[in-house]
Design a protein around this motif. Structure first.
Motif, PDB file in Angstrom:
ATOM      1  N   THR A  51       0.917  -1.124   0.036  1.00 34.32           N
ATOM      2  CA  THR A  51       0.173  -0.043  -0.086  1.00 34.32           C
ATOM      3  C   THR A  51       0.907   1.146   0.151  1.00 34.32           C
ATOM      4  O   THR A  51       2.105   1.098   0.089  1.00 34.32           O
ATOM      5  N   TRP A  81      -6.616   6.899   6.022  1.00 35.46           N
ATOM      6  CA  TRP A  81      -6.126   5.523   5.363  1.00 35.46           C
ATOM      7  C   TRP A  81      -5.162   4.786   6.404  1.00 35.46           C
ATOM      8  O   TRP A  81      -5.288   3.529   6.408  1.00 35.46           O
ATOM      9  N   GLU A  95      -4.106   1.165  -2.942  1.00 41.06           N
ATOM     10  CA  GLU A  95      -3.896   2.387  -2.646  1.00 41.06           C
ATOM     11  C   GLU A  95      -4.883   3.385  -3.071  1.00 41.06           C
ATOM     12  O   GLU A  95      -5.370   2.974  -4.022  1.00 41.06           O
ATOM     13  N   PHE A  96      -5.109   4.527  -2.346  1.00 41.78           N
ATOM     14  CA  PHE A  96      -6.083   5.622  -2.716  1.00 41.78           C
ATOM     15  C   PHE A  96      -5.520   6.774  -3.485  1.00 41.78           C
ATOM     16  O   PHE A  96      -4.248   7.120  -2.677  1.00 41.78           O
ATOM     17  N   ARG A 141     -10.928  -0.326  -9.713  1.00 43.33           N
ATOM     18  CA  ARG A 141     -10.808   1.039  -9.023  1.00 43.33           C
ATOM     19  C   ARG A 141     -11.786   1.411  -8.281  1.00 43.33           C
ATOM     20  O   ARG A 141     -13.008   2.227  -8.505  1.00 43.33           O
ATOM     21  N   ARG A 164     -12.112   9.127  -2.797  1.00 40.63           N
ATOM     22  CA  ARG A 164     -10.773   9.004  -3.519  1.00 40.63           C
ATOM     23  C   ARG A 164     -11.246   7.658  -4.256  1.00 40.63           C
ATOM     24  O   ARG A 164     -11.452   6.633  -3.656  1.00 40.63           O
ATOM     25  N   GLY A 171      -9.181   4.692  -5.862  1.00 40.97           N
ATOM     26  CA  GLY A 171      -8.102   3.832  -5.695  1.00 40.97           C
ATOM     27  C   GLY A 171      -7.665   2.804  -6.649  1.00 40.97           C
ATOM     28  O   GLY A 171      -8.440   2.684  -7.740  1.00 40.97           O
TER      29      GLY A 171
END
Length: 271
Positions: free
Chosen positions: A164, A176, A213-214, A237, A247, A249
């Motif tokens: 991440t 996060w 991950e974002f 996504r 957001r 990701g």
């Protein structure tokens, strides 16, 4: 419009990424000797840029313009954006992992993809510090220095090693981080390398089981997404509200790991 020759696009991406990587290695040597490389910040203090980033992007933009003057171009540093007329666009991160680069941590790379309306046609992630080049062609598989890549088949989250990263905005990072703290109790472990393109390339190579991950930009994942899918993986996504804003990701990995993480995300309330 004639179909593009994918082998020519692939070779151009590989040659250009390797040339940029060699130039960056020279900047890394200068920095190790005391040159600050014109260090500055962009969106936040955790979002740095240097002379090395800009020089690498200029080199890449020049090589692509010489070979493919009518293609579009999107680069992180925004020095040579163009729309193009061929239906193809090059998406470039000249130095992914700038913080690592500036601290002398050997985890940074060059990422180049060429895409059409359906996504990436070719993707290259070149790691100069390990002399590794990851290459994918749509419908043609993914390789590392000629050796085929394959994602892992981790069947359950407790056997899944997840990569991440953290967005630049402080409130997004904090939210996060809370999620990742929860995730740590569910998966085998979590790694934070600091270069999204490398995370995706290493997921394609089976060094990670999954990546999540974002807050990424297109140049962070354009090449890496193709590497994962051509290595037999799945990429989606997902959207999550972090720092008070939605957001988007990138979630990537083998089918079971991908779906397990998607279910985990779906069971968590938004911030």
């Amino acid at each position: 419009m004639a179909e593009p020759d994918l082998s020519l696009l692939r070779d151009l991406a590989v040659d250009t990424a390797c040339e940029a990587g060699a130039a960056l290695a020279g900047f890394a040597s200068r920095h190790a000797a005391g040159d600050d490389l014109g260090f500055a910040t962009k969106t936040t203090v955790s979002d740095p840029v240097s002379e090395a980033d800009r020089a690498a992007e200029r080199l890449i933009a020049d090589r692509l313009a010489q070979a493919r003057p009518d293609d579009g171009l999107l680069g992180e540093e925004g020095q040579a954006q163009r729309r193009g007329t061929t239906g193809l666009r090059w998406v470039v991160d000249p130095l992914d992992g700038t913080v690592n680069f500036l601290y002398g941590i050997p985890a940074w790379c060059v990422s180049i993809a060429c895409e059409d309306d359906d996504g990436s046609l070719v993707g290259v992630v070149h790691d100069p510090t390990r002399e590794e080049t990851f290459v994918a062609v749509r419908g043609g598989g993914a390789v590392r220095d000629g050796a085929p890549l394959a994602v892992t088949d981790a069947a359950t989250l407790d056997r899944t090693l997840v990569a991440t990263g953290y967005a630049y905005a402080a409130d997004t990072r904090r939210d996060w981080a809370e999620d990742v703290a929860e995730l740590l109790g569910t998966v085998r472990d979590v790694r934070r390398v600091g270069a999204a393109a490398l995370d995706l390339a290493w997921t394609a190579a089976g060094r990670f089981d999954a990546y999540l991950e974002f807050g990424l930009a297109p140049w962070d994942w354009a090449a890496g997404r193709l590497l994962v899918t051509e290595a037999g993986g799945v990429v989606s996504r997902p959207t999550r509200r972090l720092g008070g804003e939605p957001r988007v990701g990138v979630l990537a990995g083998g089918r079971a790991a991908h779906d397990g993480l998607a279910a985990w995300l779906g069971g968590r309330p938004d911030w």
